[in-house]
Design a protein around this motif. Sequence first.
Motif, short mmCIF file in Angstrom:
data_model
loop_
_atom_site.label_atom_id
_atom_site.label_comp_id
_atom_site.label_asym_id
_atom_site.label_seq_id
_atom_site.Cartn_x
_atom_site.Cartn_y
_atom_site.Cartn_z
N CYS A 273 -13.65 -27.61 -74.53
CA CYS A 273 -13.03 -28.68 -75.30
C CYS A 273 -12.57 -29.81 -74.39
CB CYS A 273 -11.87 -28.12 -76.11
SG CYS A 273 -11.07 -29.31 -77.19
N PHE A 274 -12.01 -29.47 -73.25
CA PHE A 274 -11.56 -30.49 -72.30
C PHE A 274 -12.72 -31.35 -71.83
CE2 PHE A 274 -10.46 -31.65 -67.84
CZ PHE A 274 -9.41 -32.52 -68.13
N GLY A 275 -13.83 -30.71 -71.50
CA GLY A 275 -15.01 -31.47 -71.08
C GLY A 275 -15.56 -32.34 -72.19
N ALA A 276 -15.57 -31.81 -73.42
CA ALA A 276 -16.07 -32.59 -74.55
C ALA A 276 -15.18 -33.80 -74.83
CB ALA A 276 -16.16 -31.71 -75.79
N LEU A 277 -13.86 -33.63 -74.65
CA LEU A 277 -12.96 -34.76 -74.86
C LEU A 277 -13.21 -35.85 -73.84
CD1 LEU A 277 -9.58 -32.96 -75.70
CD2 LEU A 277 -11.24 -33.97 -77.27
N LEU A 278 -13.56 -35.47 -72.62
CA LEU A 278 -13.89 -36.47 -71.61
C LEU A 278 -15.15 -37.24 -72.00
CD1 LEU A 278 -13.17 -34.58 -68.26
CD2 LEU A 278 -11.84 -36.41 -69.29
N GLY A 301 -9.54 -30.66 -63.60
CA GLY A 301 -8.51 -30.34 -64.59
C GLY A 301 -8.44 -28.86 -64.89
N VAL A 302 -9.60 -28.21 -64.99
CA VAL A 302 -9.62 -26.77 -65.29
C VAL A 302 -8.99 -25.98 -64.15
CG1 VAL A 302 -11.15 -24.79 -65.57
CG2 VAL A 302 -11.57 -26.88 -66.87
N LEU A 303 -9.40 -26.28 -62.91
CA LEU A 303 -8.89 -25.52 -61.77
C LEU A 303 -7.43 -25.80 -61.49
CD1 LEU A 303 -11.94 -25.76 -59.34
CD2 LEU A 303 -11.27 -23.88 -60.84
N LEU A 304 -6.95 -26.95 -61.91
CA LEU A 304 -5.53 -27.24 -61.74
C LEU A 304 -4.69 -26.34 -62.64
CD1 LEU A 304 -3.53 -29.15 -60.30
CD2 LEU A 304 -3.69 -30.66 -62.29
#
Length: 670
Positions: A273-278, A301-304
């Motif tokens: 979802c985070f990647g799709a929002l980008l 963002g994911v690894l953070l």
Amino acid sequence: MVGLLWLLRPGYVNYPHIFRALLGLILMATAGLCVVWARSSIIGPAPFEGSGVSEIEGVVLAMQPQPALHREQLILAVGTLSGSGASKVRVNVPDEYRGGGAKAGDTVRAKVRLMPPAPPMLPGAYNFARTAWFSGLSATGSAMSELRVVSHDGARDRIGELRNRLAAHILDRLGKDTGGIASALASGDVGAIPESDAQAMRDAGLAHLLSISGLHVSAVIAAAYFLVLRVLALVPGIVLRARLPFLAAISGAMTGIAYTVLTGSQVPTMRSCFGALLVLAAMATGREALSLRMLAVAAFGVLLIWPEAMVGPSFQMSFAAVLAIVSLSGAQPVRRFLAPREEGVIARTARATAMLLISGIVVELALMPIGFYHFHRAGLYGAIANVIAIPLTTVVIMPAVALALVLDIAHLGAPAWWVAGQAIRFLIGLAHWVAERPGAVTLLPTMSGVAFALFAFGGLWLGLWRGAVRLWGLLPAFAGVLWLCTLQPPDILVTGDGRHVAIVEDGGRTLLTLRNTRSDYTRQSIKEIAGFSGDLRPLETWPSARCNDDFCRIDISKTGRLWRVLLSRGHEAVSERSLAAACAGADIVIADRWLASSCRPAWLLIDRDTLGRTGGLSIDLEGQSVDTVAAGQGGHGWWRPIPSGTNHRLRLRSDDHSQSDDRSVSSSAL
């Protein structure tokens, strides 16, 4: 690295860009290590010590029905366990013990058999203890009595209840045969999928369709985006006063977030979802939707937030697949192939189909090393199967299920359910047909970290560079392929409890086991580590093995040497004199119980005390080396070796095992 920075410092050598790049790399790596340490320290609970049956009381945090396994899985928040300050446990409740039907937020009580999260059974096997550590779980177990609801005072998990009702409704409309996959697509609940179908999907390279990931989130967001875009385009007042792509992107984002929450907000789904929002943000602002920068921001963002995802197959496969697609789409030959031109519908469709097949092959090649490293298996026909399965899932099954759910409000969903059921039945048949083809699945023994690093470095080089220089990435990848071609299974495998010993014989064509086991997980784990696909054979049936009620002895011929292996199989008392004599005539002794210090084999002694400190073992007789689970765990909190209760130690003798060398070394020397 620090010395190189000193030599490249500004004013000494005129390489300021290299200096800044290396300095940034060091700072980012240091910051990443700090994030990992903080995440581990904050999330990781103290594992439950020992195992046993006790009555516990706790609040239900989450629950997942698993009809295919005839049970329900609960996450409970409990008080302090014995020897542990942890508060979350996972409990499997069989159908006969479900009692009054607990719901999330209820306080329940039951007699439960608890144990700490299991470490890898063998070197290279799945590390559930690490997964449980970063999930906040301190113990797992199974209910031994009826689950009783004590009170209903806790906060309700409305989303979880909605998800469970949705899954139950889909199963009721479609039945167990096809409802499990439909439920997985709509609610993220995979507990209703029969194991035979799930295994066929894995072998056919279609397992990614069963877990909510980038494909599903992208399909839902794309459907919402284009639907809103087309509907708003019919309203002249909105067209003249607003940017439709911006409004459509907002609608797609809200739909994607809602779908992620509905399906359980699992880490892979949130990452997708985070990647799709980008991507939506790029489309709304007129930027390039798919780019390496977007992928880098998403990974950062994911690894953070979840740094532990770096070592997991889900993160690696997701980003490897996207990197392969982005790099392929940016290659000049592909751009020329997809460039607009005057052609008919048939030619355009053929071009799109060919590109889909090429993309599938590239993605499969990118994911194959990851599959070998984590699962010791990879499918060969996945690219072809996905050409049919992906459009079928995204264009037919998911829209049909969504339409059926909407129409069911007015009790008109039967036609849509029929379409969804037929399409799912075709998908399952396709998976079984592909999985049953000769050579559909390739099994390999455990891949070393060095070989995996070669593939990772080569893949990143191919994906990140442009032009002819990217072809240099084929060299490390080719070196990794050569490494895989030389892989040989270990000669002897010993599980962490010592009960299960497997011996590879007949050039890898036969796998002998000391004890039969009813556990499919144990049997499958042993076969995967050995890269073996046949049936296990009992050790006592092998011609060179001699067994009685207490011990088995087998002679293994390896590289011109005869290795005498003694294995304990009983639990009756054995006289120390007889034990010492038997050990003296053996090169390797393996037992699941404690042995007296008078047991002195010529090369290697493995007993309960040894296994408590080392975990599972794999032994290579040709290289005379031993790999242990402990060697790959370090000092992390999820690995707690059992302190030695006696003075004897794991003993490795000299290279010439026939000599009487009494030298002893500790397990850390393995």
